[in-house]
Design a protein around this motif. Structure first.
Motif, short mmCIF file in Angstrom:
data_model
loop_
_atom_site.label_atom_id
_atom_site.label_comp_id
_atom_site.label_asym_id
_atom_site.label_seq_id
_atom_site.Cartn_x
_atom_site.Cartn_y
_atom_site.Cartn_z
N TYR A 189 0.84 -1.20 0.00
CA TYR A 189 0.00 0.00 0.00
C TYR A 189 0.87 1.25 0.00
O TYR A 189 0.62 2.21 -0.74
CB TYR A 189 -0.91 -0.01 1.22
N ASP A 190 1.90 1.26 0.84
CA ASP A 190 2.83 2.40 0.89
C ASP A 190 3.51 2.62 -0.46
O ASP A 190 3.65 3.75 -0.93
CB ASP A 190 3.88 2.18 1.98
N ILE A 191 3.95 1.53 -1.10
CA ILE A 191 4.65 1.64 -2.36
C ILE A 191 3.71 2.12 -3.47
O ILE A 191 4.09 2.94 -4.31
CB ILE A 191 5.29 0.29 -2.75
N ASP A 192 2.47 1.61 -3.48
CA ASP A 192 1.50 2.07 -4.48
C ASP A 192 1.25 3.57 -4.34
O ASP A 192 1.17 4.30 -5.34
CB ASP A 192 0.19 1.30 -4.34
N LEU A 193 1.10 4.03 -3.09
CA LEU A 193 0.92 5.46 -2.87
C LEU A 193 2.14 6.25 -3.34
O LEU A 193 2.00 7.32 -3.95
CB LEU A 193 0.69 5.74 -1.38
N ALA A 194 3.32 5.72 -3.07
CA ALA A 194 4.54 6.40 -3.49
C ALA A 194 4.60 6.52 -5.01
O ALA A 194 4.95 7.57 -5.55
CB ALA A 194 5.77 5.64 -2.98
N ARG A 195 4.25 5.44 -5.72
CA ARG A 195 4.26 5.47 -7.19
C ARG A 195 3.34 6.56 -7.72
O ARG A 195 3.72 7.35 -8.58
CB ARG A 195 3.82 4.12 -7.74
N VAL A 196 2.11 6.59 -7.19
CA VAL A 196 1.13 7.57 -7.66
C VAL A 196 1.58 8.99 -7.33
O VAL A 196 1.55 9.89 -8.18
CB VAL A 196 -0.25 7.28 -7.04
N ASN A 197 1.99 9.22 -6.08
CA ASN A 197 2.39 10.56 -5.66
C ASN A 197 3.60 11.06 -6.43
O ASN A 197 3.63 12.21 -6.90
CB ASN A 197 2.69 10.58 -4.16
N ILE A 198 4.61 10.20 -6.57
CA ILE A 198 5.85 10.63 -7.23
C ILE A 198 5.60 10.88 -8.71
O ILE A 198 6.09 11.87 -9.27
CB ILE A 198 6.96 9.58 -7.01
N SER A 199 4.84 10.02 -9.36
CA SER A 199 4.53 10.25 -10.78
C SER A 199 3.79 11.57 -10.96
O SER A 199 4.07 12.34 -11.89
CB SER A 199 3.69 9.10 -11.34
N GLY A 200 2.84 11.85 -10.06
CA GLY A 200 2.11 13.10 -10.13
C GLY A 200 3.01 14.31 -9.94
O GLY A 200 2.90 15.31 -10.66
N GLU A 223 9.58 2.94 -11.43
CA GLU A 223 10.97 2.53 -11.18
C GLU A 223 11.33 2.65 -9.70
O GLU A 223 12.06 1.82 -9.16
CB GLU A 223 11.93 3.37 -12.01
N VAL A 224 10.82 3.68 -9.04
CA VAL A 224 11.08 3.83 -7.61
C VAL A 224 10.59 2.60 -6.85
O VAL A 224 11.27 2.07 -5.96
CB VAL A 224 10.42 5.11 -7.07
N GLY A 225 9.40 2.13 -7.23
CA GLY A 225 8.87 0.93 -6.60
C GLY A 225 9.73 -0.29 -6.84
O GLY A 225 9.94 -1.11 -5.94
N GLN A 226 10.25 -0.41 -8.07
CA GLN A 226 11.10 -1.55 -8.39
C GLN A 226 12.42 -1.50 -7.64
O GLN A 226 12.92 -2.52 -7.16
CB GLN A 226 11.36 -1.61 -9.90
#
Length: 398
Positions: A189-200, A223-226
């Motif tokens: 959940y944290d990583i999914d939020l990070a992906r969305v926030n950082i991409s935005g 990529e951050v998530g990976q």
């Protein structure tokens, strides 16, 4: 309700009393403020001077202010990179008696910058990647302690360069939760939020013309998530190394290096079953290893040589009984005296063409690595040196 300043250090309330708590934070006069770049926040945030310190002041409701204050104190005790909480101020009132929101006060992180100010001039893609690696390191360290951030983003992070190293620091813990251990679902959940926030946030930078044209904001968030997953798997994989298998530790270090990280700290716990090793990663800038080796040992080497020598020094230091309480410079001096110099001296005079000592030691370490991999146990530096002399230098001796 009278003004109340809750702080752990008795000196801070005295320093903070001089600030204009009867004025809404958004209207504080310039004489109290310090002109430092601020990130995007859902709350009003200002930098102010309290005595000799610069502090960040954030207005928010009392319950979340006290909760975040305690969370930040806990993270500080756990050694997690985050801002240092100083106090919570409640009972604020304007001169007419109307209430004002409480504030959370943290110490300004010297030398740090919010991501937007770092992108005021277009950053090179390689530098942007290192910043994201630093954020991945922060996320991993938070999750290892059982902290679910709940709102990982560039806006809630400060970045700092320190002697070539890049580090990310948590600024906003308002949505965080501390658990004994995080489940895979909580981490995901944290990583999914990070992906969305950082991409935005990267899309926002792209729209303003501050993002390098070669960077795809959506791919970058993914990529951050990976990078996080790769680092998490490498760090959390449990390994117990039997005696004589120390080259396995080096194999782990090399994998971290291949991921783009270095070992900031290595801890070894001993048991009858073997040595359990824990690694703490870091993200470094070009030339970091040269500067670090020079500071610790006085040796001036090329970057790749310095990286290799520092890895050997870290591994050696972790095996010393007095390592927990000894200064790194003292241990490094002992390593130079008892390991580096005797090893180089044993080979130097037999090399037909004079070699730089750091390069020669690097070759010996590489020889030890390949011999240990082939033998499936650590053959030791002395044995590797003898084999190097016998096999690599024999043609010149005949």
């Amino acid at each position: 309700m009278p003004l109340q300043i809750s702080a752990t250090n008795p000196e801070h309330p005295v320093l903070l009393l001089a600030l204009p708590w009867h004025i809404p934070l958004e209207e504080w006069p310039d004489e109290y403020l310090v002109p430092l770049p601020r990130g995007i926040s859902r709350h009003v945030v200002r930098y102010a001077r309290a005595g000799d310190e610069v502090v960040a002041v954030k207005e928010l409701a009392e319950r979340p202010a006290l909760r975040e204050y305690e969370l930040l104190r806990t993270l500080d005790r756990l050694g997690i990179p985050s801002v240092d909480p100083l106090a919570v101020v409640t009972g604020r009132e304007q001169p007419d008696g109307s209430p004002l929101e409480p504030v959370l006060i943290t110490r300004h992180l010297g030398g740090s910058q919010p991501y937007r100010s770092m992108f005021e001039t277009t950053m090179r893609p390689s530098t942007v990647h290192r910043l994201m690696d630093a954020l991945a390191v922060l996320l991993v360290r938070l999750h290892l302690t059982g902290f679910a951030w709940g709102d990982c983003s560039l806006s809630n992070t400060l970045f700092r360069r320190d002697a070539g190293a890049y580090a990310a620091y948590l600024v906003d813990a308002e949505t965080g939760e501390l658990h004994e251990k995080l489940s895979d679902g909580q981490r995901a959940y944290d990583i999914d939020l990070a992906r969305v926030n950082i991409s935005g946030e990267m899309l926002d930078l792209e729209a303003s013309g501050a993002l390098h044209p070669s960077i795809d904001p959506i791919e970058f968030g993914a990529e951050v998530g990976q990078r996080y997953e790769n680092l998490w798997n490498e760090l959390t994989r449990t390994s117990v190394y039997p005696a004589g298998k120390h080259h396995y530790m080096e194999r782990r270090i090399r994998r971290l290096n291949d991921l783009g990280f270095d070992v900031a700290e290595m801890q070894i716990s001993r048991s009858p079953q073997g040595d359990t090793v824990t690694f703490v990663p870091k993200v470094v800038d070009a030339g970091h290893h040269q500067r670090q080796l020079l500071r610790l040992t006085g040796m001036d080497a090329e970057e790749n040589q310095a990286r290799r020598l520092l890895n050997d020094l870290e591994s050696w230091m972790a095996t010393q009984d007095d390592a927990p309480g000894a200064r790194p410079e003292v241990l490094a001096h002992r390593w130079v005296r008892d390991v580096f110099r005797p090893t180089v001296r044993a080979v130097r005079d037999r090399v037909p063409v004079p070699m730089d000592p750091a390069e020669l030691y690097h070759e010996l370490l590489e020889h030890r690595w390949y011999l240990s991999e082939r033998a499936q146990h650590d053959i030791g530096l002395d044995a590797a040196t003898e084999d190097y002399i016998r096999t690599r230098l024999k043609p010149q001796d005949d």
